[in-house]
Motif scaffolding. Structure first.
Motif, mmCIF file in Angstrom:
data_model
loop_
_atom_site.group_PDB
_atom_site.id
_atom_site.type_symbol
_atom_site.label_atom_id
_atom_site.label_comp_id
_atom_site.label_asym_id
_atom_site.label_seq_id
_atom_site.Cartn_x
_atom_site.Cartn_y
_atom_site.Cartn_z
ATOM 1 N N SER A 245 10.184 120.041 -3.284
ATOM 2 C CA SER A 245 11.604 119.696 -3.169
ATOM 3 C C SER A 245 11.998 119.266 -1.766
ATOM 4 C CB SER A 245 12.464 120.889 -3.597
ATOM 5 O OG SER A 245 12.306 121.960 -2.679
ATOM 6 N N GLN A 246 11.042 119.365 -0.804
ATOM 7 C CA GLN A 246 11.327 118.984 0.592
ATOM 8 C C GLN A 246 12.606 119.680 1.081
ATOM 9 O OE1 GLN A 246 9.231 116.266 2.539
ATOM 10 N NE2 GLN A 246 8.087 117.585 1.151
ATOM 11 N N CYS A 247 12.695 120.975 0.790
ATOM 12 C CA CYS A 247 13.916 121.724 1.085
ATOM 13 C C CYS A 247 14.148 121.851 2.592
ATOM 14 C CB CYS A 247 13.873 123.103 0.434
ATOM 15 S SG CYS A 247 12.402 124.058 0.816
ATOM 16 N N GLY A 248 15.391 122.029 2.943
ATOM 17 C CA GLY A 248 15.759 122.094 4.361
ATOM 18 C C GLY A 248 15.223 123.323 5.065
ATOM 19 N N VAL A 249 15.108 124.428 4.351
ATOM 20 C CA VAL A 249 14.526 125.660 4.898
ATOM 21 C C VAL A 249 13.293 125.991 4.059
ATOM 22 C CG1 VAL A 249 14.913 128.085 5.454
ATOM 23 C CG2 VAL A 249 16.821 126.459 5.584
ATOM 24 N N PRO A 250 12.106 125.556 4.512
ATOM 25 C CA PRO A 250 10.893 125.714 3.694
ATOM 26 C C PRO A 250 10.355 127.150 3.740
ATOM 27 C CG PRO A 250 10.360 124.620 5.756
ATOM 28 C CD PRO A 250 11.849 124.828 5.759
ATOM 29 N N TYR A 251 10.699 127.930 2.728
ATOM 30 C CA TYR A 251 10.239 129.317 2.695
ATOM 31 C C TYR A 251 8.725 129.413 2.578
ATOM 32 C CZ TYR A 251 15.129 130.646 2.104
ATOM 33 O OH TYR A 251 16.471 130.828 2.288
ATOM 34 N N GLN B 56 6.590 127.676 4.239
ATOM 35 C CA GLN B 56 6.114 127.641 5.623
ATOM 36 C C GLN B 56 6.451 128.951 6.343
ATOM 37 O OE1 GLN B 56 7.406 124.182 7.744
ATOM 38 N NE2 GLN B 56 6.519 124.802 9.685
ATOM 39 N N THR B 57 7.641 129.461 6.107
ATOM 40 C CA THR B 57 8.076 130.701 6.751
ATOM 41 C C THR B 57 7.189 131.872 6.356
ATOM 42 O OG1 THR B 57 10.359 129.919 6.711
ATOM 43 C CG2 THR B 57 10.023 132.275 7.054
ATOM 44 N N HIS B 58 6.761 131.917 5.093
ATOM 45 C CA HIS B 58 5.976 133.044 4.605
ATOM 46 C C HIS B 58 4.471 132.823 4.741
ATOM 47 C CE1 HIS B 58 9.865 134.155 2.853
ATOM 48 N NE2 HIS B 58 9.381 135.371 2.824
ATOM 49 N N CYS B 59 4.069 131.731 5.337
ATOM 50 C CA CYS B 59 2.652 131.525 5.667
ATOM 51 C C CYS B 59 2.402 132.126 7.049
ATOM 52 C CB CYS B 59 2.322 130.036 5.686
ATOM 53 S SG CYS B 59 0.672 129.671 6.351
ATOM 54 N N GLY C 28 4.465 132.026 -3.765
ATOM 55 C CA GLY C 28 5.381 133.043 -4.264
ATOM 56 C C GLY C 28 6.784 132.921 -3.705
ATOM 57 N N ASN C 29 6.924 132.179 -2.598
ATOM 58 C CA ASN C 29 8.236 132.011 -1.971
ATOM 59 C C ASN C 29 8.745 130.580 -2.039
ATOM 60 O OD1 ASN C 29 8.895 134.738 -0.542
ATOM 61 N ND2 ASN C 29 6.721 134.404 -0.195
ATOM 62 N N CYS C 30 8.075 129.750 -2.853
ATOM 63 C CA CYS C 30 8.494 128.362 -3.038
ATOM 64 C C CYS C 30 9.888 128.311 -3.664
ATOM 65 C CB CYS C 30 7.469 127.657 -3.923
ATOM 66 S SG CYS C 30 7.897 125.977 -4.404
#
Length: 478
Positions: free
Chosen positions: A49-55, A57-60, A107-109
């Motif tokens: 979805s190319q979201c503005g806050v990529p969870y 990436q945050t949870h990697c 899991g956080n997508c």
């Protein structure tokens, strides 16, 4: 202008790479997932979805720039996708195979949370780097300038190798010391081939050697060389030994023949896959063929053991875990794979003893979940009168790992450890109580994930480079 190859999660269904049927994959140790075809990888990447806050990436733990390399894959720009992927991750093709994506990025997508099914991030990550190897884009390190500083790394697991790669890129002289005959740590001898084929790891080892990393294998620190000698030989030292001491179980009959440690069982199986002579395997001591196997534990190591036993031709394979399926620490994907292959899970059960001088059975207590413990998880409680005996002639203990007593083993009492025996290290620089000595991975965290070890190794390498840079600046100023 918006890219019409993206945001397809509404019209395109989530798809994993083809998984070999259980009746075929039970007979070998090859990986169970096939590679994505080019078109499928692009299509699945286009679901992002190319979201503005990529969870994701945050949870990697490595904060991989996942949305960007998904977009580039959807656009067919695979070399650029690879370059972005490897800029933050030393071993993306390994993480794509063995990371528990269901607990981390996938899991956080965002689209998973909205009910559309997560992007298959791990499978695309694996596809990108496997393609890069096939196309010859992956090259050995070739530093622009060779530097005089040297680093000794103790442990050739993911943390140590990640640091070695990053240090060599900067031209630092690197020697890796490891007790085993092959580099890779648990990636070689702990994780079975059906999750991570060994040529994938050996390929990386060769790249590091070709890039100038020196390996001293079959070298046990404290026996073949002292810790003091290593410190005297290098400008900095990195401890990345991992944790190999198996947690025990206090119960009647625990010393019976036929009760084995998970690390010994998995190492014997992996050595056999390499074609090594493994007497303990040939004798049947560490071989499940024709036996009733019980594995005790609920983590990823337990899953590796039960699935290995299936492939060795066990008569039956059961896994005892004291909590229920939803509270299991291991990957749910691995549990599903094990169930497909014929493993039987006995939830809410715990061993209370073993029968026979040569193990014949496991005395089992039935459990229920009571009040939450300090971590918030419900604590298992014994159900009175619910005991029974589980037939077994091979029991594998997969109860986790603890650190070895390194200060004692290495004769370095000044190396500070925590009350759990893990090494105390600065959480940013990873430097220990000894100046110029750093520590990363499981020996600091306790038993954890490969991806966390990679992150630690990269951070420690950067801290060393900062230190060397500061030292070089001070010398130039004199």
């Amino acid at each position: 202008m918006a890219d019409d190859r993206m945001l397809k999660f509404v019209t395109v269904q989530r798809q994993m790479p083809t998984k070999r049927p259980p009746d075929l994959r039970r007979d070998d140790f090859a990986e169970i997932y096939s590679e994505f075809a080019d078109d499928t990888a692009a299509e699945q990447s286009g679901r992002c979805s190319q979201c503005g806050v990529p969870y994701c990436q945050t949870h990697c733990p490595l904060h991989n720039n996942i949305p960007d390399w998904l977009r580039l894959t959807a656009q067919g720009r695979l070399k650029e996708a690879y370059e972005i992927s490897q800029s933050t991750n030393t071993f993306p093709e390994i993480c794509g195979r063995i990371c528990p994506q269901d607990r981390l990025c996938e899991g956080n997508c965002v689209i998973e949370q909205s009910g559309h099914g997560t992007v298959t991030i791990g499978a695309v990550e694996k596809y990108i780097t496997d393609t890069a190897f096939d196309e010859g884009w992956v090259k050995p390190v070739s530093p622009a300038v060779e530097r005089e500083e040297s680093v000794g790394i103790i442990g050739a697991g993911p943390g140590g190798l990640a640091a070695a790669d990053m240090l060599r890129q900067a031209g630092i002289q690197v020697t890796v010391y490891d007790r085993y005959d092959r580099a890779g740590g648990l990636m070689i001898y702990g994780i079975p081939g059906f999750k991570l084929e060994k040529d994938v790891v050996m390929r990386r080892n060769r790249l590091l050697e070709d890039g100038g990393v020196t390996f001293r294998l079959n070298c046990n620190v404290g026996e073949d060389i002292s810790f003091e000698e290593i410190r005297d030989s290098h400008d900095a030292v990195l401890i990345a030994t991992g944790v190999y001491k198996s947690r025990g179980l206090q119960a009647p009959g625990v010393g019976a023949k036929g009760i084995v440690r998970a690390i010994d069982y998995l190492t014997a199986s992996n050595r056999k896959s390499f074609g090594d002579d493994v007497p303990e395997y040939e004798s049947g001591e560490l071989n499940a063929e024709g036996r009733n196997v019980v594995v005790i534990g609920g983590g990823d190591t337990a899953m590796d053991c039960v699935r290995t036993a299936i492939r060795q031709g066990a008569k039956s394979v059961k896994c005892l875990y004291r909590r229920d399926k939803s509270n299991m620490p291991g990957s749910q994907r691995e549990v599903a794979n094990a169930e497909e292959e014929g493993v039987q899970f006995e939830w809410l059960t715990a061993p209370k003893g073993f029968s026979g001088d040569v193990v014949e059975g496991v005395m089992v207590s039935r459990m229920r979940l009571g009040a939450p413990d300090a971590t918030g998880r419900q604590s298992p409680e014994i159900i009175e009168g619910g005991d029974y005996v589980e037939e077994a002639d091979l029991v594998v203990m997969a109860l986790g790992f603890e650190p070895e007593e390194l200060p004692t083993l290495w004769g370095e009492e000044a190396l500070e450890v925590t009350r759990w025996g893990t090494i105390k290290a600065n959480f940013r620089t990873h430097e220990t109580s000894l100046p110029g000595v750093y520590a990363v991975g499981d020996i600091v965290r306790g038993a954890s994930l490969v991806v966390w070890a990679i992150r630690d190794g990269r951070e420690a390498a950067q801290a060393m480079l900062d230190r060397f840079g500061a030292a070089a600046t001070a010398v130039a100023a004199e």
